[in-house]
Design a protein around this motif. Structure first.
Motif, PDB file in Angstrom:
ATOM      1  N   ASP A 116     -12.125  38.980  -2.156  1.00 50.30           N
ATOM      2  CA  ASP A 116     -10.899  38.436  -2.743  1.00 50.30           C
ATOM      3  C   ASP A 116      -9.724  39.396  -2.640  1.00 50.30           C
ATOM      4  OD1 ASP A 116     -12.224  36.115  -3.500  1.00 50.30           O
ATOM      5  OD2 ASP A 116     -12.868  36.971  -5.418  1.00 50.30           O
ATOM      6  N   ILE A 117      -9.882  40.468  -1.895  1.00 50.49           N
ATOM      7  CA  ILE A 117      -8.809  41.447  -1.734  1.00 50.49           C
ATOM      8  C   ILE A 117      -8.375  41.463  -0.265  1.00 50.49           C
ATOM      9  CG2 ILE A 117      -8.162  43.878  -1.943  1.00 50.49           C
ATOM     10  CD1 ILE A 117     -10.275  44.136  -4.115  1.00 50.49           C
ATOM     11  N   PRO A 118      -7.073  41.265   0.006  1.00 51.77           N
ATOM     12  CA  PRO A 118      -5.994  40.944  -0.924  1.00 51.77           C
ATOM     13  C   PRO A 118      -6.086  39.487  -1.395  1.00 51.77           C
ATOM     14  CG  PRO A 118      -5.195  40.823   1.321  1.00 51.77           C
ATOM     15  CD  PRO A 118      -6.600  41.341   1.404  1.00 51.77           C
ATOM     16  N   ARG A 119      -5.328  39.152  -2.433  1.00 53.32           N
ATOM     17  CA  ARG A 119      -5.312  37.773  -2.916  1.00 53.32           C
ATOM     18  C   ARG A 119      -4.480  36.929  -1.952  1.00 53.32           C
ATOM     19  NH1 ARG A 119      -2.924  38.412  -7.393  1.00 53.32           N
ATOM     20  NH2 ARG A 119      -0.978  37.257  -7.140  1.00 53.32           N
ATOM     21  N   VAL A 120      -5.059  35.808  -1.528  1.00 55.09           N
ATOM     22  CA  VAL A 120      -4.397  34.943  -0.552  1.00 55.09           C
ATOM     23  C   VAL A 120      -4.147  33.572  -1.179  1.00 55.09           C
ATOM     24  CG1 VAL A 120      -4.597  33.802   1.688  1.00 55.09           C
ATOM     25  CG2 VAL A 120      -5.461  36.133   1.397  1.00 55.09           C
ATOM     26  N   GLU A 121      -2.913  33.128  -1.143  1.00 56.23           N
ATOM     27  CA  GLU A 121      -2.550  31.811  -1.659  1.00 56.23           C
ATOM     28  C   GLU A 121      -1.875  31.020  -0.547  1.00 56.23           C
ATOM     29  OE1 GLU A 121      -1.209  31.939  -6.061  1.00 56.23           O
ATOM     30  OE2 GLU A 121      -0.496  33.826  -5.174  1.00 56.23           O
ATOM     31  N   ILE A 122      -2.395  29.829  -0.274  1.00 56.94           N
ATOM     32  CA  ILE A 122      -1.873  28.995   0.808  1.00 56.94           C
ATOM     33  C   ILE A 122      -1.251  27.728   0.235  1.00 56.94           C
ATOM     34  CG2 ILE A 122      -2.465  27.673   2.874  1.00 56.94           C
ATOM     35  CD1 ILE A 122      -4.770  29.609   3.347  1.00 56.94           C
ATOM     36  N   LYS A 123      -0.067  27.397   0.725  1.00 55.51           N
ATOM     37  CA  LYS A 123       0.597  26.153   0.354  1.00 55.51           C
ATOM     38  C   LYS A 123       0.731  25.302   1.617  1.00 55.51           C
ATOM     39  CE  LYS A 123       3.270  28.083  -3.497  1.00 55.51           C
ATOM     40  NZ  LYS A 123       4.631  28.308  -4.063  1.00 55.51           N
ATOM     41  N   ASP A 124       0.102  24.136   1.590  1.00 52.40           N
ATOM     42  CA  ASP A 124       0.081  23.256   2.754  1.00 52.40           C
ATOM     43  C   ASP A 124       0.858  21.977   2.461  1.00 52.40           C
ATOM     44  OD1 ASP A 124      -0.424  21.774   4.982  1.00 52.40           O
ATOM     45  OD2 ASP A 124      -2.600  21.984   4.930  1.00 52.40           O
ATOM     46  N   PRO A 125       2.013  21.779   3.098  1.00 52.76           N
ATOM     47  CA  PRO A 125       2.798  20.562   2.875  1.00 52.76           C
ATOM     48  C   PRO A 125       2.041  19.286   3.255  1.00 52.76           C
ATOM     49  CG  PRO A 125       4.121  22.236   3.971  1.00 52.76           C
ATOM     50  CD  PRO A 125       2.695  22.703   4.012  1.00 52.76           C
ATOM     51  N   LEU A 126       1.017  19.435   4.109  1.00 58.25           N
ATOM     52  CA  LEU A 126       0.261  18.270   4.566  1.00 58.25           C
ATOM     53  C   LEU A 126      -1.038  18.078   3.795  1.00 58.25           C
ATOM     54  CD1 LEU A 126       0.716  18.655   8.427  1.00 58.25           C
ATOM     55  CD2 LEU A 126       1.995  17.184   6.861  1.00 58.25           C
ATOM     56  N   LYS A 127      -1.190  18.810   2.713  1.00 61.27           N
ATOM     57  CA  LYS A 127      -2.432  18.749   1.933  1.00 61.27           C
ATOM     58  C   LYS A 127      -2.751  17.332   1.475  1.00 61.27           C
ATOM     59  CE  LYS A 127      -4.640  20.731  -2.184  1.00 61.27           C
ATOM     60  NZ  LYS A 127      -4.467  21.685  -3.320  1.00 61.27           N
ATOM     61  N   VAL A 128      -1.751  16.613   1.017  1.00 62.53           N
ATOM     62  CA  VAL A 128      -1.974  15.250   0.523  1.00 62.53           C
ATOM     63  C   VAL A 128      -2.422  14.339   1.660  1.00 62.53           C
ATOM     64  CG1 VAL A 128      -0.898  13.240  -0.537  1.00 62.53           C
ATOM     65  CG2 VAL A 128      -0.329  15.526  -1.352  1.00 62.53           C
ATOM     66  N   TYR A 153       0.842  -1.200   0.000  1.00 65.80           N
ATOM     67  CA  TYR A 153       0.000   0.000   0.000  1.00 65.80           C
ATOM     68  C   TYR A 153       0.878   1.252   0.000  1.00 65.80           C
ATOM     69  CZ  TYR A 153      -3.610   3.323   1.396  1.00 65.80           C
ATOM     70  OH  TYR A 153      -4.468   4.390   1.432  1.00 65.80           O
ATOM     71  N   PHE A 154       1.950   1.223   0.782  1.00 67.54           N
ATOM     72  CA  PHE A 154       2.887   2.348   0.878  1.00 67.54           C
ATOM     73  C   PHE A 154       3.473   2.679  -0.496  1.00 67.54           C
ATOM     74  CE2 PHE A 154       7.049   4.239   1.456  1.00 67.54           C
ATOM     75  CZ  PHE A 154       6.894   5.101   2.528  1.00 67.54           C
ATOM     76  N   ASN A 155       3.856   1.646  -1.223  1.00 68.32           N
ATOM     77  CA  ASN A 155       4.497   1.840  -2.531  1.00 68.32           C
ATOM     78  C   ASN A 155       3.514   1.903  -3.685  1.00 68.32           C
ATOM     79  OD1 ASN A 155       7.329   1.775  -1.713  1.00 68.32           O
ATOM     80  ND2 ASN A 155       6.945  -0.360  -1.176  1.00 68.32           N
ATOM     81  N   GLY A 156       2.252   1.550  -3.416  1.00 70.03           N
ATOM     82  CA  GLY A 156       1.258   1.507  -4.484  1.00 70.03           C
ATOM     83  C   GLY A 156       0.111   2.465  -4.287  1.00 70.03           C
ATOM     84  N   ALA A 157      -1.054   1.937  -3.918  1.00 68.59           N
ATOM     85  CA  ALA A 157      -2.283   2.724  -3.852  1.00 68.59           C
ATOM     86  C   ALA A 157      -2.205   3.923  -2.905  1.00 68.59           C
ATOM     87  CB  ALA A 157      -3.448   1.818  -3.442  1.00 68.59           C
ATOM     88  N   GLY A 158      -1.451   3.766  -1.813  1.00 73.18           N
ATOM     89  CA  GLY A 158      -1.341   4.873  -0.861  1.00 73.18           C
ATOM     90  C   GLY A 158      -0.481   6.016  -1.350  1.00 73.18           C
ATOM     91  N   LYS A 159       0.381   5.745  -2.347  1.00 72.90           N
ATOM     92  CA  LYS A 159       1.260   6.749  -2.952  1.00 72.90           C
ATOM     93  C   LYS A 159       2.188   7.417  -1.944  1.00 72.90           C
ATOM     94  CE  LYS A 159      -2.063   7.770  -6.641  1.00 72.90           C
ATOM     95  NZ  LYS A 159      -2.842   8.803  -7.338  1.00 72.90           N
ATOM     96  N   CYS A 160       2.428   6.724  -0.820  1.00 77.01           N
ATOM     97  CA  CYS A 160       3.302   7.297   0.216  1.00 77.01           C
ATOM     98  C   CYS A 160       4.724   7.489  -0.303  1.00 77.01           C
ATOM     99  CB  CYS A 160       3.322   6.398   1.447  1.00 77.01           C
ATOM    100  SG  CYS A 160       1.691   5.924   2.068  1.00 77.01           S
ATOM    101  N   ALA A 161       5.167   6.531  -1.135  1.00 76.76           N
ATOM    102  CA  ALA A 161       6.541   6.555  -1.623  1.00 76.76           C
ATOM    103  C   ALA A 161       6.821   7.710  -2.579  1.00 76.76           C
ATOM    104  CB  ALA A 161       6.868   5.226  -2.314  1.00 76.76           C
ATOM    105  N   THR A 162       5.760   8.388  -3.057  1.00 77.57           N
ATOM    106  CA  THR A 162       5.990   9.533  -3.945  1.00 77.57           C
ATOM    107  C   THR A 162       6.567  10.721  -3.184  1.00 77.57           C
ATOM    108  OG1 THR A 162       3.714  10.317  -3.640  1.00 77.57           O
ATOM    109  CG2 THR A 162       4.123   8.815  -5.479  1.00 77.57           C
ATOM    110  N   CYS A 163       6.369  10.742  -1.862  1.00 75.09           N
ATOM    111  CA  CYS A 163       6.883  11.850  -1.047  1.00 75.09           C
ATOM    112  C   CYS A 163       7.884  11.390   0.012  1.00 75.09           C
ATOM    113  CB  CYS A 163       5.739  12.576  -0.343  1.00 75.09           C
ATOM    114  SG  CYS A 163       4.596  13.439  -1.440  1.00 75.09           S
TER     115      CYS A 163
END
Length: 257
Positions: A221-233, A131-141
């Motif tokens: 929408d003012i100001p424009r806000v962009e969020i990057k979350d390392p834990l999003k996945v 699962y880690f290396n396949g469907a879970g895609k854990c190995a991609t990160c």
């Protein structure tokens, strides 16, 4: 069985009466937990004990007084815009399940001295590796020879499982590697970036690279806000895990010593 004590007035005297703890439908609790974690856990924590912005629901008077979702239902459906809580269009059945999960959690907290954490390593490590290396895609990160090397020796199984099921609660935004980053761009085109501290419909606050606290008022929408979350996945995976996936993955991670 642990008996709760109630108070009954008999002939003007207060008498302690043993009460049987309430029983909960395990299937409803499981459904409610899955819905809660996926939609509410990011604010209130996966265990409903409080998170980044949301309060501890196990101590909430509203929840304590609730019966089968009758009290919390209106809050869930209407939200609390003044506190940054959005509306959730759940069905009556989903609300009842969430209520069952919350009340069972309250009861479990009350009985915390009467139970033990059992061995949770009940899965198939080989299936977990697949699962880690396949469907879970854990190995991609992640890499078992890199960032996860020896992780099975660093954490107890319960803590190890929490770290992939409840990443925000376990790691927290104080960890720079997992902290959410935000960029705020004003009408003049100037952009300020840093670690996200708080955001709602009206304000956004961050800590920039120099350690300065910066806060901005939001108007649509003012100001424009962009969020990057390392834990999003990780967060996106929560509603996709099956119980079997969780147990197998835990069993595999425990072997990484």
């Amino acid at each position: 069985m642990v008996l709760a004590l109630g108070v009954l007035t008999i002939g003007g005297a207060l008498t302690l009466v043993a009460q049987t703890p309430p029983k909960f439908d395990p299937a409803a609790v499981a459904r409610g937990e899955k819905t809660f974690v996926a939609s509410c856990g990011f604010c209130h924590g996966a265990h409903a004990k409080g998170g980044e912005k949301g309060p501890d629901l196990l101590r909430s008077v509203l929840v304590l007084d609730d019966e089968k979702g009758g009290s919390i239902g209106s809050v869930i459906l209407n939200g609390r815009p003044d506190k940054g809580m959005p509306r959730f269009p759940f069905t009556p059945a989903q609300i009842a399940d969430i209520a069952e999960f919350l009340h069972s959690s309250i009861q479990a907290a009350a009985d915390r001295g009467s139970y033990q954490t059992l061995n949770i390593v009940t899965g198939d490590a080989r299936a977990g590796e697949a699962y880690f290396n396949g469907a879970g895609k854990c190995a991609t990160c992640h890499s078992v020879t890199g960032d996860l090397k020896g992780i099975g020796a660093k954490y107890e199984p319960v803590s190890l499982q929490d770290r992939f099921l409840m990443p925000r609660e376990s790691w927290g935004d104080k960890n720079l590697k997992t902290a959410r980053q935000v960029s705020v761009t004003g009408p003049d085109g100037q952009t300020v970036s840093g670690r996200l501290l708080n955001i709602d419909d009206f304000h956004v606050a961050l800590r920039d690279a120099d350690g300065n606290y910066r806060s901005f008022t939001r108007r649509g929408d003012i100001p424009r806000v962009e969020i990057k979350d390392p834990l999003k996945v990780h967060l996106a995976m929560l509603p996709q895990y099956s119980d079997t996936d969780i147990h197998n993955l835990t069993a595999y991670l425990v072997t990484l010593k």
